[in-house]
Structure formats: structure tokens, C-alpha cells
Design an enzyme around this catalytic site. Structure first.
Site, PDB file in Angstrom:
ATOM      1  N   GLU A 212       0.833  -1.207   0.000  1.00 46.86           N
ATOM      2  CA  GLU A 212       0.000   0.000   0.000  1.00 46.86           C
ATOM      3  C   GLU A 212       0.869   1.258   0.000  1.00 46.86           C
ATOM      4  O   GLU A 212       0.652   2.199  -0.771  1.00 46.86           O
ATOM      5  CB  GLU A 212      -0.913   0.025   1.234  1.00 46.86           C
ATOM      6  CG  GLU A 212      -2.005  -1.017   1.252  1.00 46.86           C
ATOM      7  CD  GLU A 212      -1.557  -2.338   1.875  1.00 46.86           C
ATOM      8  OE1 GLU A 212      -0.332  -2.571   1.981  1.00 46.86           O
ATOM      9  OE2 GLU A 212      -2.428  -3.143   2.232  1.00 46.86           O
ATOM     10  N   GLY A 267       5.764  -2.232  14.830  1.00 46.30           N
ATOM     11  CA  GLY A 267       5.044  -1.181  14.101  1.00 46.30           C
ATOM     12  C   GLY A 267       3.981  -0.498  14.948  1.00 46.30           C
ATOM     13  O   GLY A 267       3.918   0.737  15.032  1.00 46.30           O
ATOM     14  N   LYS A 512      -1.376 -10.943   2.653  1.00 45.33           N
ATOM     15  CA  LYS A 512      -0.373 -10.227   1.855  1.00 45.33           C
ATOM     16  C   LYS A 512       0.186 -11.144   0.769  1.00 45.33           C
ATOM     17  O   LYS A 512       0.324 -10.756  -0.388  1.00 45.33           O
ATOM     18  CB  LYS A 512       0.797  -9.782   2.742  1.00 45.33           C
ATOM     19  CG  LYS A 512       0.540  -8.565   3.590  1.00 45.33           C
ATOM     20  CD  LYS A 512       1.883  -8.120   4.190  1.00 45.33           C
ATOM     21  CE  LYS A 512       1.713  -7.021   5.218  1.00 45.33           C
ATOM     22  NZ  LYS A 512       2.954  -6.642   5.879  1.00 45.33           N
TER      23      LYS A 512
HETATM   24  C1  G6Q Z   1       2.281  -3.443  13.272  1.00 49.51           C
HETATM   25  C2  G6Q Z   1       2.299  -4.249  12.080  1.00 49.51           C
HETATM   26  C3  G6Q Z   1       1.799  -3.559  10.849  1.00 49.51           C
HETATM   27  C4  G6Q Z   1       2.808  -2.644  10.174  1.00 49.51           C
HETATM   28  C5  G6Q Z   1       2.282  -2.291   8.780  1.00 49.51           C
HETATM   29  C6  G6Q Z   1       3.196  -1.359   8.053  1.00 49.51           C
HETATM   30  O1  G6Q Z   1       2.693  -3.794  14.334  1.00 49.51           O
HETATM   31  O2  G6Q Z   1       3.530  -4.815  11.925  1.00 49.51           O
HETATM   32  O3  G6Q Z   1       0.630  -2.825  11.084  1.00 49.51           O
HETATM   33  O4  G6Q Z   1       3.028  -1.506  10.931  1.00 49.51           O
HETATM   34  O5  G6Q Z   1       2.110  -3.469   8.040  1.00 49.51           O
HETATM   35  O6  G6Q Z   1       4.453  -1.929   7.929  1.00 49.51           O
HETATM   36  P1  G6Q Z   1       5.666  -1.090   7.416  1.00 49.51           P
HETATM   37  O7  G6Q Z   1       5.932  -0.018   8.412  1.00 49.51           O
HETATM   38  O8  G6Q Z   1       6.789  -2.054   7.295  1.00 49.51           O
HETATM   39  O9  G6Q Z   1       5.268  -0.498   6.100  1.00 49.51           O
END
Ligand code: G6Q
Length: 550
Positions: A212, A267, A512
Site C-alpha cells: 500500500e 510497528g 499479503k
Molecule cells: C504493526 C504491524 C503492521 C505494520 C504495517 C506497516 O505492528 O507490523 O501494522 O506496521 O504493516 O508496515 P511497514 O511499516 O513495514 O510499512
């Protein structure tokens, strides 16, 4: 630990549940004038009232025993000390290092990470100040008026939630936008209001591979190039936050404009890092630091307060009480502050991605319930929408209500009405409305006995529905930091009790991977028969109808 159900405290709680289930909180309050004092705590500007819960001393003691037997204190020390408690990814969990003002080192593989944390924060501060003071200039030497965060999940929800929550602290001549979705509407809607020469994009992606975010970054990049023309000038309009520096540099972001993340920050726990860059730009580095300090104060409280006075521990235990003993499937988060309108969405990820797990730390499927379905909405809006179910539905929905005592720009009349609403709702959920009360009310309204008898069952409220109330002075950066960190620790404690790893997220992966394969099929454009009949049917239907130029 093999699982919480083997613990003595768990068995005791089962017995306590049988005892307390028929009791009504209305009676508990009627017979105990000290209930509020005993079951409320203060941390800085936050009052946490948990007296409207279906507990008494024996239940609270049994819940605290559960925390003791699950070794909550041992686990939080393991986390703070940097042990690899995210055992499926072999990583420590150290978002607390990002707000560690103690001066103490935090070691990862024997190396103190604090100097790096501080220097990265300093770089963030410098960039934010350059933009806010209009020193940072775009390709045509104009200052930046709009910042767009391109990120999703943990690289989006925290900063967006906090930018909204702390709006009163933001400067007015700078707009911060968030684009997380892959559908073209969101980025189109955002870009059509902006001017490339005065726009700065933050590509916020820990991995720098998220579909995305990278598709949105490509679109933003092209939008800039179409207007600015010269690739070399893009560095005035694109910065990145990532743990994959080389990928960002290869993408064309100037190395000096790549801000670092570490793999020991998950994240959904990363708003305290450079991932919060959009927030720092909006509210300024000093306010951001206040938010970090607020979180640090919650960390100290979590680490130092005895279990019976430990707010996140009690929040967690109450959640376990309803989730595992009363069979509650959900938990509602109901802020009474419009600026907190993204708070439930933020917590939804923090909680459900962390504790939505079906396998324990030994790799064995759990036989007990884990994380609840978390949902929420601004309280007043919810009152006119779904509170009906909270009051009279068949499900028990424990709820957190959060409200500031005053707002930044307080209009007394509004605020008094707001307070009356939250207090009335929590009271009504607790007390309910008895047959005698309904009879009296309808009798006083002059209704005939026959009509009263008819309406009676519809007008009664069972009550006995638990709420926690968080009452805080105002939603300033420090308080927001404290609140968010309290919830983070609550989630952690629940994960410990359920014996799950709150810090991985394998469940996000499957979709994914499948999407990649399907994208290749869509791009090839030929009818498919490689899936189940439904997926084949949908793909082929889409291929037949999609605009041919795409
Ligand atoms: C959070 C998850 C997930 C992640 C997103 C974005 O704990 O791991 O929500 O933050 O998939 O990932 P990126 O920061 O790697 O783009």
C-alpha cells in the site's frame, strides 16, 4: 507457564465468579460508601475509577494473585531489560527505550541503544523545526505548507491518532495529511487539494516494502515529477522513516533525509519513534517530548507501582475477568472528546493485532479465550447509535470511558453537558432501572396501569454493566502519552496472562502473500481457474468488467 487455566488463582477466580455473578453493583455501592475511594487511582493528571466493576475485595485479590502467579512483574522486567520476549521473531521489545528519560542504558546484544535513540530524536527535531520555521524550502524555494504521511498500520494509526488528539497544539499554517489506503480515492482526494512545490511526503514504512505504502509513494513521486520535472529536486519533497535505509536511498530519498527505526520496535508500538515525524512537525518537538515524558511516567508507574496500585495491571486483570470468566467477547473504548476520534481505531490495532492469537508461547493452541474484539466511537455519538445494545442488549460489553475535565478552548456550557452525559451513561450502565423505578416514573407521567404493565419490560434496564472511567485534566501531550502507554502495558499484561506473544503478527501475512499472487493474475488479465470457485468467479467477473485501460 503452561497456561493460565492451570494456575490456582484461575481456579479460585472460577469460584469467585460463581459467587459474584448474582450480585448487583447497585447493591455493592449501596452497602459500601468507600467503594469509589478504594477502587480508584491517580497517576499524574489522570484519575482511573474502576469502582463500577463486578468485583469486591476477594475478586480483586484473586485477580492480583493471577498476576502474581503469571509472573507479570518478572515479565515486565524481561521486557524493560531487552530480553528477546518476541520469541517468534527473536527480538526484544523496546518501545519503552524511545521514551527512556532515566539516563540508564538500554542494552540490545550488549550495546546501549540510547545514544542512537537520542541522536535520531535530535534529527527528527531538526527536520521538524526546519519545516515549521519555513527554513526548509521546496523545489521552487517556497516553504512547505502540507505534509503527507504515506504509511499504513503501525506506520499510520499512531501518528494520525495523536495528530488529531493534539490538534490544539498544532501550528495553523501547516496541514498534515495521512494516506494509508491503496484505493485511489484517498490519494486522489488528498493530492487534488495540494500543490507539489509546497508539499512534503513522509514515506513511513519500517520495511519499505509494504504494498500500500509503496504504491502510494510511486503515485506521489510521479505527481511531484510531473510538476517539478527534475528528479534531483525530489529530495526537497520526500523523506523516509524506515529500518531499511538502503531501500529508501535506492528509491531516491536523500540519505540525510532517511530517519531510522529499529527492529526492536514493533510497528504498532512505534509512534514514539521517528514514525511520529508527521506528529512532531504538527505539534513541534517540545510537545512531542512532553508526550514521550508522559509515556515514560506511565512506564515508571507500570514498573514500580505495587500490583494493587498498578493501573495497567488492573486494567488488564479486569479485562481478563470479563473475557475469561463472564464470557464477554468485546471491549468498548468510548472517548468523550472529539479530538480522540481515532483513539479507538488506534487501540483496535494495538490490542487486536497484539492479542488476537490462538497459539500460546509453547506453540500449542490455546484452550482459553485471548484478546477481545475491541471497538469504539466518540461517546456522545455512540449514545445515539449503539449504546442501546450496551444498555439493554444480550451481550455484556465492558467499556472504558475517557473524558477531559476541561478542554483547550473550553466552552463551559458544552463541557458541562458533555460531563453530564458521560457520568449519566456510566451510572445508568451500572445501576440499570428496576421495575419499581419504571412503575413510579410511568405512574407519575399519568399512564394507566394497563399501559404501564405493557411498557414495563421494555423500559427496564438490567444494569450491572461494567465501566472504567478515565478522567483527566486536559488532553495535553503528556496526558496522551501516559494514556497510550497505559494501554500498551495493559495489552502486554494480558498477553502474559494468556501466555501468548503480543508482539508478533503472523496473521497479517497470509493475505499479503495471497494478494501478490492474485495481483499477478489480474495483471496477466486472463481468466483463472487456480482458486476455489468463489475466488475464480470473482476474479473472472472483475476481469470482464474492469475498465480496459487499467
Ligand atoms: C504493526 C504491524 C503492521 C505494520 C504495517 C506497516 O505492528 O507490523 O501494522 O506496521 O504493516 O508496515 P511497514 O511499516 O513495514 O510499512
Amino acid at each position: 507457564m503452561n497456561g493460565p487455566t492451570q494456575l490456582d488463582a484461575w481456579k479460585k477466580l472460577h469460584r469467585e465468579y460463581g459467587r459474584i455473578r448474582p450480585l448487583h453493583m447497585r447493591d455493592m455501592f449501596a452497602t459500601d460508601a468507600g467503594r469509589f475511594d478504594r477502587y480508584s487511582l491517580k497517576l499524574n493528571d489522570i484519575l482511573f475509577d474502576y469502582s463500577k466493576n463486578r468485583i469486591d475485595e476477594a475478586v480483586r485479590e484473586a485477580l492480583l494473585d493471577l498476576a502474581r502467579e503469571a509472573d507479570v512483574e518478572g515479565w515486565h522486567e524481561r521486557m524493560f531489560r531487552g530480553e528477546a520476549i518476541n520469541h517468534t521473531e527473536h527480538r526484544p521489545v523496546l518501545h519503552t527505550a524511545l521514551r527512556n528519560f532515566s539516563g540508564d542504558p538500554v542494552l540490545v546484544d550488549g550495546v546501549d541503544v540510547m545514544p542512537e535513540v537520542r541522536s535520531e530524536l535530535e534529527r527528527v527535531r531538526e527536520l521538524a523545526e526546519a519545516i515549521r520555521s519555513r527554513r526548509w524550502r521546496g523545489a521552487s524555494n517556497q516553504p512547505i505548507t502540507d505534509v503527507v504521511n504515506l504509511g499504513i498500520g503501525g506506520s499510520h494509526l499512531g501518528p494520525q491518532m495523536a495528530v488529531e488528539a493534539l490538534k490544539p497544539y498544532a501550528i495553523h499554517d501547516l496541514n498534515v495529511h495521512f494516506v494509508n489506503n491503496i484505493d485511489e480515492n484517498q490519494i486522489n482526494n488528498t493530492l487534488e487539494r495540494l500543490v507539489p512545490e509546497t508539499t512534503l511526503f513522509i514515506i513511513a514504512s519500517k520495511s519499505f516494502t509494504t504494498q500500500e505504502t509503496m504504491i502510494n509513494a510511486d503515485t506521489a513521486r510521479q505527481w511531484l515529477l510531473d510538476r517539478i520535472g527534475d528528479e534531483a529536486l525530489l529530495s526537497h519533497h520526500m523523506v523516509a522513516v524506515t529500518s531499511n535505509t538502503e531501500a529508501a536511498v535506492a528509491y531516491g530519498v536523500g540519505r540525510e533525509n532517511v530517519f531510522r527505526m529499529w527492529d526492536w520496535v514493533g510497528g504498532r508500538y512505534s509512534m514514539w519513534s521517528a514514525i511520529g515525524l508527521a506528529l512532531v512537525i504538527a505539534i513541534g518537538p517540545d510537545n512531542f517530548e512532553d508526550m514521550l515524558r508522559g509515556a515514560w511516567e506511565a512506564d515508571r508507574h507500570f514498573r514500580e507501582a505495587p500490583l494493587q496500585e498498578n493501573i495497567p495491571v488492573l486494567m488488564a486483570l479486569l479485562g481478563v475477568w470479563y473475557n475469561n470468566f463472564f464470557g464477554a467477547e468485546t471491549h468498548a473504548v468510548l472517548p468523550y472528546d472529539q479530538n480522540m476520534h481515532r483513539f479507538p481505531a488506534y487501540l483496535q490495532q494495538a490490542d487486536m493485532e497484539s492479542n488476537g492469537k490462538g497459539v500460546d508461547r509453547n506453540g500449542i493452541p490455546v484452550t482459553w479465550q485471548t484478546g477481545p474484539i475491541l471497538f469504539g466511537e466518540i461517546g456522545n455519538a455512540g449514545q445515539h447509535a449503539f449504546y442501546q445494545l450496551l444498555h439493554q442488549g444480550t451481550k455484556l460489553v465492558p467499556a472504558d470511558m475517557l473524558v477531559p475535565v476541561a478542554n483547550f478552548r473550553c466552552i463551559a456550557r458544552h463541557h458541562r453537558a458533555l460531563m453530564s452525559n458521560i457520568l449519566a451513561q456510566a451510572e445508568a450502565l451500572m445501576k440499570g432501572k428496576t421495575e419499581a423505578e419504571v412503575r413510579e416514573e410511568l405512574g407519575a407521567a399519568g399512564l394507566p396501569e394497563e399501559e404501564i404493565a405493557f411498557l414495563l419490560p421494555y423500559k427496564m434496564f438490567p444494569g450491572n454493566r461494567p465501566t472504567n472511567t478515565f478522567l483527566f485534566r486536559t488532553l495535553d501531550p503528556r496526558t496522551l502519552g501516559t494514556l497510550v502507554a497505559l494501554y500498551e502495558h495493559k495489552i502486554f499484561v494480558q498477553g502474559v496472562i494468556w501466555n501468548i506473544n503480543s508482539y508478533d503478527q503472523w496473521g497479517v501475512e497470509l493475505g499479503k502473500v495471497l494478494a501478490k499472487g492474485i495481483l499477478a493474475e489480474i495483471e496477466a488479465g486472463r481468466p483463472v481457474d487456480s482458486h476455489d470457485a468463489s475466488t475464480n468467479g470473482l476474479i473472472n467477473y472483475y476481469l470482464g468488467l474492469r475498465p480496459k485501460k487499467n
